[in-house]
Design a protein around this motif. Structure first.
Motif, PDB file in Angstrom:
ATOM      1  N   PRO A 282       8.372   4.369   3.703  1.00 50.65           N
ATOM      2  CA  PRO A 282       8.009   3.203   2.303  1.00 50.65           C
ATOM      3  C   PRO A 282       8.941   2.189   3.424  1.00 50.65           C
ATOM      4  O   PRO A 282      10.100   2.523   4.029  1.00 50.65           O
ATOM      5  N   GLY A 283       8.589   0.963   3.404  1.00 55.88           N
ATOM      6  CA  GLY A 283       9.267  -0.254   4.332  1.00 55.88           C
ATOM      7  C   GLY A 283       8.275  -0.966   4.230  1.00 55.88           C
ATOM      8  O   GLY A 283       7.521  -0.709   3.839  1.00 55.88           O
ATOM      9  N   THR A 284       9.208  -2.308   5.209  1.00 49.83           N
ATOM     10  CA  THR A 284       8.251  -3.570   5.302  1.00 49.83           C
ATOM     11  C   THR A 284       8.046  -2.917   6.547  1.00 49.83           C
ATOM     12  O   THR A 284       8.912  -2.751   7.776  1.00 49.83           O
ATOM     13  N   TYR A 285       6.467  -3.282   7.179  1.00 48.33           N
ATOM     14  CA  TYR A 285       5.867  -3.457   8.916  1.00 48.33           C
ATOM     15  C   TYR A 285       5.536  -4.742   9.144  1.00 48.33           C
ATOM     16  O   TYR A 285       4.815  -5.492   8.079  1.00 48.33           O
ATOM     17  N   ALA A 286       5.639  -4.708  10.401  1.00 47.47           N
ATOM     18  CA  ALA A 286       4.881  -6.170  11.122  1.00 47.47           C
ATOM     19  C   ALA A 286       3.384  -5.220  11.673  1.00 47.47           C
ATOM     20  O   ALA A 286       3.214  -4.051  11.834  1.00 47.47           O
ATOM     21  N   LEU A 287       2.459  -6.155  11.073  1.00 46.47           N
ATOM     22  CA  LEU A 287       1.254  -5.817  12.464  1.00 46.47           C
ATOM     23  C   LEU A 287       1.042  -5.989  13.394  1.00 46.47           C
ATOM     24  O   LEU A 287       0.746  -6.962  13.857  1.00 46.47           O
ATOM     25  N   GLU A 288       0.244  -5.403  14.010  1.00 47.47           N
ATOM     26  CA  GLU A 288       0.178  -5.289  15.375  1.00 47.47           C
ATOM     27  C   GLU A 288      -1.670  -4.641  16.207  1.00 47.47           C
ATOM     28  O   GLU A 288      -1.959  -4.247  15.786  1.00 47.47           O
ATOM     29  N   ALA A 289      -1.829  -6.609  16.730  1.00 43.36           N
ATOM     30  CA  ALA A 289      -2.691  -6.071  17.473  1.00 43.36           C
ATOM     31  C   ALA A 289      -3.239  -5.978  18.866  1.00 43.36           C
ATOM     32  O   ALA A 289      -2.426  -6.803  19.390  1.00 43.36           O
ATOM     33  N   LEU A 290      -3.965  -5.327  20.103  1.00 41.95           N
ATOM     34  CA  LEU A 290      -4.364  -5.659  21.101  1.00 41.95           C
ATOM     35  C   LEU A 290      -5.114  -5.387  21.381  1.00 41.95           C
ATOM     36  O   LEU A 290      -6.880  -4.112  20.548  1.00 41.95           O
ATOM     37  N   SER A 291      -5.810  -6.874  21.558  1.00 39.89           N
ATOM     38  CA  SER A 291      -7.636  -7.323  21.104  1.00 39.89           C
ATOM     39  C   SER A 291      -7.961  -6.523  23.121  1.00 39.89           C
ATOM     40  O   SER A 291      -7.792  -6.486  23.777  1.00 39.89           O
ATOM     41  N   ALA A 292     -10.011  -6.381  22.540  1.00 42.34           N
ATOM     42  CA  ALA A 292      -9.997  -6.037  23.652  1.00 42.34           C
ATOM     43  C   ALA A 292     -10.015  -7.095  25.258  1.00 42.34           C
ATOM     44  O   ALA A 292     -10.394  -6.583  25.784  1.00 42.34           O
ATOM     45  N   SER A 293     -10.308  -8.215  24.854  1.00 38.63           N
ATOM     46  CA  SER A 293      -9.852  -9.091  25.539  1.00 38.63           C
ATOM     47  C   SER A 293      -8.257  -9.172  26.794  1.00 38.63           C
ATOM     48  O   SER A 293      -8.223  -9.742  27.588  1.00 38.63           O
ATOM     49  N   GLY A 294      -7.732  -8.476  25.739  1.00 39.74           N
ATOM     50  CA  GLY A 294      -6.015  -7.653  26.366  1.00 39.74           C
ATOM     51  C   GLY A 294      -5.262  -8.891  25.438  1.00 39.74           C
ATOM     52  O   GLY A 294      -3.702  -8.808  25.658  1.00 39.74           O
TER      53      GLY A 294
ATOM     54  N   THR B  80       3.377  -3.901   3.526  1.00 39.40           N
ATOM     55  CA  THR B  80       4.885  -2.689   2.704  1.00 39.40           C
ATOM     56  C   THR B  80       3.896  -1.938   2.857  1.00 39.40           C
ATOM     57  O   THR B  80       3.129  -2.038   1.493  1.00 39.40           O
ATOM     58  N   VAL B  81       5.422  -0.799   2.632  1.00 33.66           N
ATOM     59  CA  VAL B  81       4.571   0.215   2.574  1.00 33.66           C
ATOM     60  C   VAL B  81       5.636   0.952   1.944  1.00 33.66           C
ATOM     61  O   VAL B  81       6.291   0.984   1.761  1.00 33.66           O
TER      62      VAL B  81
ATOM     63  N   VAL C 199       0.637  -1.216  -0.129  1.00 33.36           N
ATOM     64  CA  VAL C 199      -0.192  -0.040  -0.105  1.00 33.36           C
ATOM     65  C   VAL C 199       0.774   0.796   0.280  1.00 33.36           C
ATOM     66  O   VAL C 199       1.943   0.764   0.610  1.00 33.36           O
ATOM     67  N   THR C 200       0.758   2.552  -0.366  1.00 35.55           N
ATOM     68  CA  THR C 200       1.306   3.899  -0.401  1.00 35.55           C
ATOM     69  C   THR C 200       0.918   4.635   0.248  1.00 35.55           C
ATOM     70  O   THR C 200      -0.203   4.224   1.485  1.00 35.55           O
ATOM     71  N   ALA C 201       1.604   4.679   0.993  1.00 36.81           N
ATOM     72  CA  ALA C 201       1.572   6.036   2.749  1.00 36.81           C
ATOM     73  C   ALA C 201       0.458   6.784   2.457  1.00 36.81           C
ATOM     74  O   ALA C 201      -0.339   6.892   1.486  1.00 36.81           O
ATOM     75  N   GLY C 202      -0.831   6.995   3.411  1.00 37.90           N
ATOM     76  CA  GLY C 202      -2.255   7.523   3.021  1.00 37.90           C
ATOM     77  C   GLY C 202      -3.495   6.640   2.104  1.00 37.90           C
ATOM     78  O   GLY C 202      -4.441   7.271   2.126  1.00 37.90           O
ATOM     79  N   GLY C 203      -2.795   5.276   1.594  1.00 39.62           N
ATOM     80  CA  GLY C 203      -3.687   4.137   1.263  1.00 39.62           C
ATOM     81  C   GLY C 203      -4.313   3.643   2.466  1.00 39.62           C
ATOM     82  O   GLY C 203      -4.744   4.012   3.828  1.00 39.62           O
ATOM     83  N   ALA C 204      -5.536   2.319   1.455  1.00 39.73           N
ATOM     84  CA  ALA C 204      -5.922   2.092   2.646  1.00 39.73           C
ATOM     85  C   ALA C 204      -6.237   0.593   2.582  1.00 39.73           C
ATOM     86  O   ALA C 204      -6.089   0.099   1.804  1.00 39.73           O
ATOM     87  N   PHE C 205      -6.312  -0.542   3.641  1.00 35.52           N
ATOM     88  CA  PHE C 205      -5.740  -1.421   3.452  1.00 35.52           C
ATOM     89  C   PHE C 205      -6.779  -2.307   4.103  1.00 35.52           C
ATOM     90  O   PHE C 205      -7.608  -2.488   5.922  1.00 35.52           O
TER      91      PHE C 205
END
Lengths: 327, 374
Positions: A92-104, A114-115, A41-47
């Motif tokens: 630009p670069g490669t990123y990890a996607l991180e999440a913290l759920s409502a249950s912690g 990848t941006v 995705v480009t910066a400013g884009g969405a996924f």
């Protein structure tokens, strides 16, 4: 919903928990994207991200974290889909996607997003077929091939068999290689890791993503034909192929092309909306005929037999230049 | 392809044709007359509500490789495993409801299996080919046609249950990839056509020794389209199929009795596929992506008015199958999050509870009842 997501996000920034997939390598809170189901995705884009629980999301690199404003919707039965907006300042670069759920519950899909600065006019894509990871040595071979591919290409597609037997150990080795890959990698299963094994480690067996102006459809011919004509796969192809229609080129990748793969699959993939190019492994001897129906394909020799470990195709605005492949 | 102007007018302005409203009546008077009648019809309709079908055959499993034929009994709520679990194919009831036919793997061979609804008398047909698909029963339940071979080598084979013999149909013609019965001695088949650079198919009428193209006079440009999923009209005076004529996939019907030629009955820019003709010949159930997701719809072939049966913004529904009386439909829906089989009346009401025996559930088929069309 948005307020709740924001609260989770702020909590996640403060808590800094230990992130990971599940201990056995299977997907946890975060389903897609991941290291085999990439988003470019480009910066400013969405996924879109798919989650098993409602969660706050962020992109993480070694030296920076970018929070992702996301609109979350519940899916029937279970799961959520999050429309994520990439902040315009994300480099630009490669990123990890991180999440913290409502249950912690924390989770992290390394090498998932990848941006890129801008959609490239021309680039090269590498195709690796059948790495069949069995042990550390074969995993290292794939890592070496991806490193070599990165010298010439900006995107890699790896088609099955991805592992020798689809065992958890082999799949964890594959995940480790993909986590460290120097370029975005899209994968397609082979018989050892066919559904539902693949789904537990990488999510849907059908996946599409955009790379700049082009679309890539990773489809599944690993399940026994003609069973793929049943179920949801072909509806997913129809929907995703339709979503990719505005793309400059639409390219597919799969383990093999088989004339017995079922009429619905052949009609959907090769007749109604022919792909501009299909990357295929050689599959079973003699099986790569008939099903193409005039579609253009690159048949990459099995990983162990390929001199460089991959074939290279050059994607240009006016043409796709493919390597010579054995007939 | 030929277009019917009347049909096009109706499609462009569906409200112009409302069969419940006679012409020439002022609006208020129409309602005054029809309101009591409507109530009466409603009571009659409720009293005569279509009951849930007694038995539904379907596929279930944990993954495509272990899909197996099951029979759900509405009276007991139980699911009986009657298939082989070797990537079994869609179950097909014999017209008398006495047998279920399905594809299955025997080692690397794809063969046709038969079984009674209670799981007894299971047998594999002695197919000569190693690849046999798409079983379809003859009207008298005494023969099956299926396709032997794949794509260019495919041909219809008729298996006579009385003599236990296979006979190859269509003379020397190959590339006949799907066939259904069009009478006692005739098949309709989809056949591959030579076409430069893309898959193209055509509809043929097939006898034991001959193959005749059927739509040459109706289509404007032969050998350019990919026709699939052919169905003979009950009563055998027409047929329907899906085709990518016009750019996307549409459902076409040929109504020979009314001399209306070839009609696009599902016209929409989204794909429409998998038509299933109702036993009374008036409706075709099909799958469409017109709602954004895959849903089950039905269309009246006379008015070409399309009605949703099971459609949702965030789930899929597919694989419609009619009861033999035409009063109920079975289909698969993911409205609960997992693919489960449901039955409902033909409008989508009176929906049953979800039926399933595993993570994947697919290809439902309602057992024919006495008194239903066969």
């Amino acid at each position: 919903m948005m307020r709740r997501a924001l609260a989770i996000l702020l909590f996640s920034l403060a808590a800094l928990p230990a992130w990971a997939r599940n201990a056995d390598g299977t997907l946890g809170v975060l389903l897609t994207p991941n290291n085999g189901r990439p988003v470019v995705v480009t910066a400013g884009g969405a996924f879109d991200a798919m989650l098993s629980e409602e969660a706050g999301l962020r992109l993480a690199a070694a030296d920076a974290i970018y929070t992702l404003p996301a609109h979350m919707e519940a899916l029937p039965g279970h799961g959520f889909i999050a429309r994520c907006n990439v902040p315009p300042e994300t480099p630009p670069g490669t990123y990890a996607l991180e999440a913290l759920s409502a249950s912690g519950q924390p989770d992290r899909n390394a090498h998932a997003v990848t941006v890129i600065a801008a959609a490239p006019d021309a680039y090269a894509v590498a195709h690796i077929a059948g790495p069949a990871i069995r042990d550390d040595a074969s995993a290292q071979q794939l890592a070496t091939a991806l490193a070599a591919a990165q010298q010439k290409a900006t995107l890699a597609l790896v088609t099955g068999p991805l592992t020798a037997n689809g065992s958890p150990e082999e799949l964890q080795r594959l995940i480790a290689v993909l986590d460290a890959a120097p370029l975005p990698v899209g994968i397609s299963p082979g018989p050892p890791e066919r559904s539902p094994v693949f789904e537990r480690y990488f999510g849907p067996v059908v996946w599409s993503f955009r790379y700049g102006r082009d679309g890539y459809l990773l489809f599944n011919t690993s399940d026994p034909a003609p069973a793929p004509d049943l179920g949801q796969d072909w509806a997913r192809y129809e929907l995703q192929r339709r979503a990719l229609k505005p793309c400059r080129w639409v390219l597919g990748a799969t383990y093999r092309l088989d004339p017995r793969q079922g009429l619905r699959s052949i009609v959907t993939l090769f007749a109604d909306d022919p792909l501009d190019l299909i990357f295929s492994g050689e599959g079973d001897a003699g099986s790569n005929t008939g099903a193409l129906a005039g579609n253009r394909a690159v048949f990459t020799p099995a990983f162990s037999a390929a001199p460089e470990g991959f074939t290279l195709s050059l994607i240009n605005p006016s043409a796709i230049a493919t390597p010579r492949t054995p007939k | 392809m030929a277009r019917d102007d009347t049909v096009r007018r109706i499609m462009l302005n569906p409200s112009a044709v409302d069969p419940t409203m006679p012409k020439g009546f002022p609006q208020a008077r129409r309602y005054a007359i029809f309101a009591p009648m409507f109530s009466l019809f409603t009571i009659i309709a409720l009293l005569g509500a279509a009951p849930s079908p007694a038995q539904v055959a379907f596929l279930s499993g944990t993954c495509p490789a272990d899909l197996c034929v099951y029979v759900h009994d509405a009276a007991t709520g139980q699911n009986a495993r009657v298939g082989r679990g070797q990537a079994d194919g869609a179950p097909v009831w014999s017209p008398d409801g006495a047998w279920i036919a399905f594809e299955t793997f025997e080692g690397a061979r794809r063969v046709i299996a038969l079984v009674r609804p209670d799981g007894t008398d299971a047998r594999l047909l002695p197919c000569a080919s190693d690849w046999n698909t798409h079983p379809a029963w003859a009207p008298g339940s005494n023969a099956l046609v299926y396709i032997a071979g794949a794509l260019e080598s495919a041909r219809p084979v008729v298996f006579d249950l009385d003599t236990g013999t296979e006979t190859s149909w269509g003379g020397e013609q190959r590339g006949l990839i799907q066939a259904v019965w069009a009478g006692k001695d005739s098949l309709l088949a989809v056949g591959l056509q030579p076409s430069k650079g893309r898959l193209a198919t055509e509809v043929f009428q097939v006898s034991e020794t001959a193959v005749v193209p059927l739509l040459r006079g109706l289509v404007s440009s032969k050998s350019r389209y990919a026709i699939h999923a052919i169905e003979a009209k009950p009563g055998l005076d027409g047929l329907c199929f899906e085709s990518n004529d016009g750019g996307d996939r549409e459902i076409y019907a040929v109504l020979s009795a009314r001399r209306r030629g070839l009609i696009d009955v599902s016209n929409h820019r989204a794909a429409d596929w998998n038509p299933r003709w109702a036993p009374n010949g008036k409706w075709i159930a099909f799958e469409s992506f017109r709602g954004g997701r895959r849903g089950v719809y039905r269309v009246n072939v006379d008015t070409v008015l399309v009605q949703p049966v099971c459609v949702g913004p965030n789930f899929d529904a597919w694989a419609p199958s009619w009861s033999s009386k035409g009063d109920r439909l079975a289909y698969v829906s993911t409205e609960s999050g997992a693919p489960l089989v449901y039955t409902s009346d033909a409008r989508g009401g009176q929906k049953s509870a979800g039926i399933g025996a595993g993570a994947l559930n697919d290809a439902p088929a309602i057992r024919p009842e006495k008194g239903g069309r066969k």
